[in-house]
Design an enzyme around this catalytic site. Structure first.
Site, PDB file in Angstrom:
ATOM      1  N   LYS A  46       0.586  -1.219  -0.065  1.00  0.00           N
ATOM      2  CA  LYS A  46      -0.060  -0.041   0.047  1.00  0.00           C
ATOM      3  C   LYS A  46       0.841   1.347  -0.156  1.00  0.00           C
ATOM      4  CE  LYS A  46      -3.522  -2.311   2.481  1.00  0.00           C
ATOM      5  NZ  LYS A  46      -4.342  -2.466   4.009  1.00  0.00           N
ATOM      6  N   TYR A  87      20.586 -15.981  16.985  1.00  0.00           N
ATOM      7  CA  TYR A  87      21.877 -16.417  16.964  1.00  0.00           C
ATOM      8  C   TYR A  87      22.000 -17.580  18.076  1.00  0.00           C
ATOM      9  CZ  TYR A  87      23.621 -13.076  13.747  1.00  0.00           C
ATOM     10  OH  TYR A  87      23.882 -12.270  12.681  1.00  0.00           O
ATOM     11  N   PHE A  95      32.554 -15.058  20.922  1.00  0.00           N
ATOM     12  CA  PHE A  95      32.244 -13.709  20.214  1.00  0.00           C
ATOM     13  C   PHE A  95      30.720 -13.522  20.477  1.00  0.00           C
ATOM     14  CE2 PHE A  95      32.286 -16.792  16.725  1.00  0.00           C
ATOM     15  CZ  PHE A  95      31.148 -16.644  16.150  1.00  0.00           C
ATOM     16  N   THR A 129      31.637 -14.786   5.315  1.00  0.00           N
ATOM     17  CA  THR A 129      31.605 -14.188   6.865  1.00  0.00           C
ATOM     18  C   THR A 129      32.555 -13.120   6.915  1.00  0.00           C
ATOM     19  OG1 THR A 129      30.524 -16.317   7.414  1.00  0.00           O
ATOM     20  CG2 THR A 129      31.192 -14.679   9.007  1.00  0.00           C
ATOM     21  N   ARG A 140      29.634  -8.050   1.310  1.00  0.00           N
ATOM     22  CA  ARG A 140      30.608  -7.571   2.330  1.00  0.00           C
ATOM     23  C   ARG A 140      31.858  -7.354   1.740  1.00  0.00           C
ATOM     24  NH1 ARG A 140      28.622 -13.228   5.517  1.00  0.00           N
ATOM     25  NH2 ARG A 140      27.343 -11.993   7.102  1.00  0.00           N
ATOM     26  N   ASN A 150      30.006  -7.003   9.738  1.00  0.00           N
ATOM     27  CA  ASN A 150      29.822  -7.358   8.253  1.00  0.00           C
ATOM     28  C   ASN A 150      28.706  -7.151   7.503  1.00  0.00           C
ATOM     29  OD1 ASN A 150      28.462  -9.339   9.476  1.00  0.00           O
ATOM     30  ND2 ASN A 150      29.978 -10.954   8.819  1.00  0.00           N
ATOM     31  N   HIS A 153      23.229 -10.193   7.102  1.00  0.00           N
ATOM     32  CA  HIS A 153      22.881 -11.515   7.478  1.00  0.00           C
ATOM     33  C   HIS A 153      22.138 -12.233   6.447  1.00  0.00           C
ATOM     34  CE1 HIS A 153      21.708 -15.018   9.682  1.00  0.00           C
ATOM     35  NE2 HIS A 153      20.351 -14.756   9.230  1.00  0.00           N
ATOM     36  N   GLU A 164      14.305 -18.715  10.817  1.00  0.00           N
ATOM     37  CA  GLU A 164      14.535 -17.368  11.125  1.00  0.00           C
ATOM     38  C   GLU A 164      13.296 -16.452  10.452  1.00  0.00           C
ATOM     39  OE1 GLU A 164      18.473 -16.658   9.043  1.00  0.00           O
ATOM     40  OE2 GLU A 164      19.255 -17.815  10.682  1.00  0.00           O
TER      41      GLU A 164
HETATM   42  P1  DAT Z   1      27.362 -15.741   8.619  1.00  0.00           P
HETATM   43  O1  DAT Z   1      26.917 -14.275   9.045  1.00  0.00           O
HETATM   44  O2  DAT Z   1      28.215 -15.389   7.485  1.00  0.00           O
HETATM   45  O3  DAT Z   1      26.354 -16.768   8.280  1.00  0.00           O
HETATM   46  P2  DAT Z   1      27.952 -17.116  11.020  1.00  0.00           P
HETATM   47  O4  DAT Z   1      26.844 -17.630  10.920  1.00  0.00           O
HETATM   48  O5  DAT Z   1      29.206 -18.348  11.176  1.00  0.00           O
HETATM   49  O6  DAT Z   1      28.204 -16.212   9.935  1.00  0.00           O
HETATM   50  O7  DAT Z   1      28.354 -16.065  12.299  1.00  0.00           O
HETATM   51  C1  DAT Z   1      27.242 -15.411  12.541  1.00  0.00           C
HETATM   52  C2  DAT Z   1      28.071 -13.743  12.980  1.00  0.00           C
HETATM   53  O8  DAT Z   1      28.863 -14.053  13.792  1.00  0.00           O
HETATM   54  C3  DAT Z   1      28.915 -13.385  11.641  1.00  0.00           C
HETATM   55  O9  DAT Z   1      28.151 -12.798  10.566  1.00  0.00           O
HETATM   56  C4  DAT Z   1      29.819 -12.444  12.367  1.00  0.00           C
HETATM   57  C5  DAT Z   1      30.039 -13.073  13.718  1.00  0.00           C
HETATM   58  N1  DAT Z   1      31.165 -14.093  13.628  1.00  0.00           N
HETATM   59  C6  DAT Z   1      31.430 -15.008  13.164  1.00  0.00           C
HETATM   60  N2  DAT Z   1      32.538 -15.656  13.474  1.00  0.00           N
HETATM   61  C7  DAT Z   1      33.103 -14.785  13.999  1.00  0.00           C
HETATM   62  C8  DAT Z   1      34.437 -14.568  14.895  1.00  0.00           C
HETATM   63  N3  DAT Z   1      35.456 -15.788  14.570  1.00  0.00           N
HETATM   64  N4  DAT Z   1      34.898 -13.663  15.356  1.00  0.00           N
HETATM   65  C9  DAT Z   1      33.928 -12.509  15.810  1.00  0.00           C
HETATM   66  N5  DAT Z   1      32.445 -12.488  15.091  1.00  0.00           N
HETATM   67  C10 DAT Z   1      32.185 -13.810  14.411  1.00  0.00           C
HETATM   68 MG    MG Z   2      24.903 -17.741   9.780  1.00  0.00          MG
END
Ligand code: DAT
Ligand code: MG
Length: 186
Positions: A46, A87, A95, A129, A140, A150, A153, A164
């Site tokens: 709309k 997540y 992390f 990633t 990215r 980055n 998602h 999701e």
């Molecule tokens: P993606 O987003 O490519 O699916 P993922 O699911 O493995 O990657 O991780 C989710 C997010 O977590 C990712 O976009 C960034 C963060 N991340 C992943 N690995 C990381 C690391 N080694 N150190 C810091 N952040 C990280």
């Molecule tokens: Mg992921």
């Protein structure tokens, strides 16, 4: 057809990479930021006339130009329990808490995109990633430097996409069909 969940993270929003999406959020509650259960999905069809001349941003247009269909979109802030749920598979990672802090640090653009192989192709459009390893030409690869910033998602599997989409869009996808479908698919 396959669907995936794509989210422009708070840094992508702050950096203006999706400039213009805000106007998409004209819905039954007026312009602005919507909650997770805000029910804006059906309002996307709309859009008023004044919206159409504005850009919806580079990230979104990459999916549009490819030929994927936007089936849901909202601009929202999520809270810590919600981000932790999104997540949850990464909850044991060192992390994890920093990742959750980042996702709740500002509004995100949550989307459902639909098309043949959209989960895998969406991941290719997004790039690796770690942006240091993302090819130029990917989102990215073109816009990000650090793994913890980055900007976007994308679901990584059919099961992930299903979970999701159910989490972020409990009312399901918007109901519309592209009028150029037969020019994209044989
Ligand atoms: P993606 O987003 O490519 O699916 P993922 O699911 O493995 O990657 O991780 C989710 C997010 O977590 C990712 O976009 C960034 C963060 N991340 C992943 N690995 C990381 C690391 N080694 N150190 C810091 N952040 C990280
Ligand atoms: Mg992921």
């Amino acid at each position: 057809m396959e669907q995936t969940f794509i989210m422009i993270k708070p840094d992508g929003v702050q950096r203006g990479l999706c400039y213009g999406y805000g106007v998409w959020m004209v819905g039954k509650f007026g312009k602005g930021t919507y909650g997770v259960s805000g029910g804006v999905i059906e309002e996307l069809v709309k859009l008023d006339e004044s919206v159409l001349g504005l850009q919806v941003g580079d990230i979104i247009s990459r999916f549009e130009k490819k030929g994927f269909y936007l089936k849901g979109m909202k601009f929202i802030n999520v809270d810590r329990p919600f981000a932790e749920k999104h997540y949850e598979d990464l909850s044991a990672k060192p992390f994890f808490s920093g990742l959750v802090d980042y996702i709740i640090s500002g509004p995100v653009v949550a989307m459902i995109w639909e098309g043949k192989n959209v989960i895998l192709t969406g991941r290719k459009i997004i790039g690796a990633t770690n942006p240091a390893e993302s090819a130029p030409g990917t989102i990215r690869g073109d816009y990000a430097i650090e793994i913890g910033r980055n900007i976007i998602h994308g679901s990584d599997s059919a099961e992930g996409a299903r979970k999701e989409i159910a989490l972020w869009f409990p009312d399901g996808p918007a109901n519309w069909q592209s009028s150029v479908h037969h020019w994209i698919y044989e």
